[in-house]
Design an enzyme around this catalytic site. Structure first.
Site, PDB file in Angstrom:
ATOM      1  N   TYR A 142       9.767  12.518  -3.040  1.00  0.00           N
ATOM      2  CA  TYR A 142      10.265  11.234  -2.553  1.00  0.00           C
ATOM      3  C   TYR A 142       9.165  10.208  -2.715  1.00  0.00           C
ATOM      4  O   TYR A 142       8.015  10.462  -2.360  1.00  0.00           O
ATOM      5  CB  TYR A 142      10.673  11.353  -1.080  1.00  0.00           C
ATOM      6  CG  TYR A 142      11.124  10.047  -0.444  1.00  0.00           C
ATOM      7  CD1 TYR A 142      12.322   9.442  -0.826  1.00  0.00           C
ATOM      8  CD2 TYR A 142      10.362   9.426   0.539  1.00  0.00           C
ATOM      9  CE1 TYR A 142      12.745   8.252  -0.238  1.00  0.00           C
ATOM     10  CE2 TYR A 142      10.784   8.244   1.137  1.00  0.00           C
ATOM     11  CZ  TYR A 142      11.973   7.657   0.738  1.00  0.00           C
ATOM     12  OH  TYR A 142      12.393   6.489   1.326  1.00  0.00           O
ATOM     13  N   ASP A 237       1.155   9.997  -5.834  1.00  0.00           N
ATOM     14  CA  ASP A 237       1.715   9.374  -4.647  1.00  0.00           C
ATOM     15  C   ASP A 237       1.149  10.136  -3.445  1.00  0.00           C
ATOM     16  O   ASP A 237       1.672  11.177  -3.056  1.00  0.00           O
ATOM     17  CB  ASP A 237       3.245   9.421  -4.681  1.00  0.00           C
ATOM     18  CG  ASP A 237       3.848   8.764  -3.442  1.00  0.00           C
ATOM     19  OD1 ASP A 237       3.080   8.318  -2.557  1.00  0.00           O
ATOM     20  OD2 ASP A 237       5.092   8.706  -3.363  1.00  0.00           O
ATOM     21  N   LYS A 265       1.180   5.465   5.422  1.00  0.00           N
ATOM     22  CA  LYS A 265       1.119   6.402   6.546  1.00  0.00           C
ATOM     23  C   LYS A 265      -0.261   6.403   7.233  1.00  0.00           C
ATOM     24  O   LYS A 265      -0.543   5.478   7.975  1.00  0.00           O
ATOM     25  CB  LYS A 265       1.580   7.787   6.098  1.00  0.00           C
ATOM     26  CG  LYS A 265       3.075   7.718   5.655  1.00  0.00           C
ATOM     27  CD  LYS A 265       3.794   9.021   5.552  1.00  0.00           C
ATOM     28  CE  LYS A 265       5.295   8.810   5.417  1.00  0.00           C
ATOM     29  NZ  LYS A 265       5.881   9.139   4.155  1.00  0.00           N
TER      30      LYS A 265
HETATM   31  C1  LIG Z   1       6.856   8.279   3.247  1.00  0.00           C
HETATM   32  C2  LIG Z   1       6.671   8.333   1.783  1.00  0.00           C
HETATM   33  C3  LIG Z   1       6.949   7.225   0.964  1.00  0.00           C
HETATM   34  C4  LIG Z   1       7.602   5.976   1.484  1.00  0.00           C
HETATM   35  O1  LIG Z   1       6.815   5.309   2.399  1.00  0.00           O
HETATM   36  P1  LIG Z   1       7.503   4.251   3.399  1.00  0.00           P
HETATM   37  O2  LIG Z   1       6.343   3.665   4.133  1.00  0.00           O
HETATM   38  O3  LIG Z   1       8.457   5.026   4.245  1.00  0.00           O
HETATM   39  O4  LIG Z   1       8.198   3.251   2.550  1.00  0.00           O
HETATM   40  C5  LIG Z   1       6.616   7.296  -0.374  1.00  0.00           C
HETATM   41  N1  LIG Z   1       6.055   8.408  -0.878  1.00  0.00           N
HETATM   42  C6  LIG Z   1       5.788   9.485  -0.140  1.00  0.00           C
HETATM   43  C7  LIG Z   1       5.143  10.672  -0.753  1.00  0.00           C
HETATM   44  C8  LIG Z   1       6.104   9.488   1.221  1.00  0.00           C
HETATM   45  O5  LIG Z   1       5.879  10.591   1.950  1.00  0.00           O
END
Ligand SMILES: *Cc1c(COP(=O)(O)O)cnc(C)c1O
Length: 427
Positions: A142, A237, A265
């Site tokens: 994701y 990511d 995060k």
């Molecule tokens: C949480 C997450 C996102 C999206 O981040 P948001 O702050 O919710 O938009 C993108 N990539 C990864 C790997 C994530 O865990």
């Protein structure tokens, strides 16, 4: 005092599904979401006054536990000086310098307000910098909810993807190739066919959005080699894994240097902060230096930056990650031991402050294996643990998170509860 059910009913009248992000609605486990009134350390409390040990941690940011006094103080102080200016501040430089200092793959970094913005822009940047269109992503990873990333694999090998959300025209994902995580041969084939037009490969270097799935030996190295060979950019990511699995994310653990890194995060410490960064060579394409546009009214917000900086300061303490990883491992191993003793098919894995729990004999290494886990058993476990005051992610397809506040007594409490729950699940 309104009950969780009353609040959910009320929320559902004014907010679609009663929540501001779908997984919070408990749809995949059933039942009523808990409405949280406060958190402190490893605990959260719901509207009915029930306390839970929290293994969601706001889906990763709460690495110090909830409402860490130093982070709260930093936020209060910043807030007193104004909430947002839309003009540069010194604290933003310090946050950028801190990130660059900790992640050697980054020479420049741009702050945004979410992980979605970070990945969306990193892909735009990769396309702009390479003057290519196609991107490779992996099923089960994701990367936020930008249109071109809401896509699943098509029916054949190397067919372009289909949107996973209504409202995304097929044309918007026609440049997104979706491959299986840990399937390096498929990436090699894709580059063989489309190499001249592949702008980037984006990957969760440890996948945490299909439960926890670690990269197979050689997978990330192989991606690095193929990207370099074909002139494509490798995007790690690390929105979830950055400062979560170790002090330098997965890139620090593996020594593999991505061209672009996305963060969010943990770097916001619970406030909205995201970031993307890479070499000067790549980052010079970002506006106002270059032609790749990106902007944000609240980017580098001073209150959010203060929370991030204080969090990054605290997690740099000597031994922080050794201790976090040891507690997380204690939880994962302890759960596995107790399940085994009760005769429940279960496995668990951990890396740094992240863990996965799986209702299967073996730790899965692919989305297919994760999907084959016993979801009904997970639901029973989830609700029974909730009944014991332990809050795991309300989905069998999410990783879990341990914070520095999860001490031995908290882990012990969790394992005692799990022992009873596993015993009740047998048969
Ligand atoms: C949480 C997450 C996102 C999206 O981040 P948001 O702050 O919710 O938009 C993108 N990539 C990864 C790997 C994530 O865990």
């Amino acid at each position: 005092m309104p009950s969780n059910a009353e609040l959910f009913e009320r929320a559902s009248r004014s907010i679609p599904g009663g929540v501001n992000s779908p997984v919070r609605a408990f749809r995949s486990v059933g039942g009523t979401p808990r409405f949280i009134t406060r958190g402190a350390g490893p605990y959260i409390w719901d509207a009915e006054g029930t306390r839970y040990v929290d293994y969601v941690g706001s889906w990763g940011p709460a690495i110090l536990g909830h409402a860490h006094p130093d982070v709260v103080r930093a936020v209060q102080q910043a807030a007193c000086n104004g909430l947002s200016f839309g003009a540069p501040t010194e604290a933003e430089i310090t946050l950028a310098e801190t990130l660059i200092d900790r992640l050697p793959s980054m020479e420049q970094v741009r702050l945004v307000s979410s992980g979605t913005e970070a990945t969306m822009t990193a892909i735009r940047l990769a396309r702009g910098a390479t003057a290519r269109n196609k991107i490779i992503k992996f099923e089960g990873c994701y990367h936020g909810h930008a249109d071109s990333l809401l896509v699943k694999a098509g029916s054949g090998l190397l067919t372009f993807g289909n949107p996973t959300s209504a409202g995304v025209p097929p044309e918007f994902v026609e440049h997104t190739l979706v491959l299986d995580y840990n399937d390096l041969a498929a990436v090699e084939t894709a580059f063989g066919q489309y190499g001249h037009d592949i702008a980037c490969v984006i990957v969760e270097p440890v996948a945490g959005n299909m439960n926890l799935v670690k990269p197979a030996a050689g997978f990330l190295e192989g991606l690095r080699t193929l990207c370099t060979r074909h002139g494509a950019l490798l995007i790690f990511d690390e929105v979830m894994t950055g400062f979560r699995v170790g002090p330098q994310g997965v890139q620090g653990l593996t020594g593999i240097k991505p061209d672009l890194t996305t963060l969010a995060k943990v770097i916001g410490g619970g406030m909205p902060v995201g970031a993307f960064g890479g070499s000067n060579e790549v980052m010079r394409h970002v506006a106002p230096l270059g032609a790749v546009y990106q902007a944000g009214t609240l980017s580098g917000n001073p209150v959010a930056v203060a929370a991030g900086l204080e969090t990054l300061r605290l997690i740099a303490a000597p031994g922080f990650y050794e201790s976090l990883a040891a507690q997380t491992r204690k939880l994962a191993d302890g759960l596995q031991e107790r399940a085994r003793a009760a005769g429940v098919a279960f496995s668990a894995d951990a890396i740094g402050g992240m863990f996965g729990i799986y209702f299967s004999e073996q730790v899965p290494t692919s989305l297919a294996q994760v999907s084959a886990c016993d979801v009904e058993a997970f639901k029973r476990f989830f609700h029974a643990m909730l009944g014991h005051g332990v809050h795991f992610a309300p989905s069998a397809f999410e990783a879990g998170f341990v914070s520095a506040a999860h001490d031995d007594s908290v882990i012990g409490y969790t394992l005692d509860a799990a022992e009873q729950v596993f015993a009740s699940m047998k048969g």
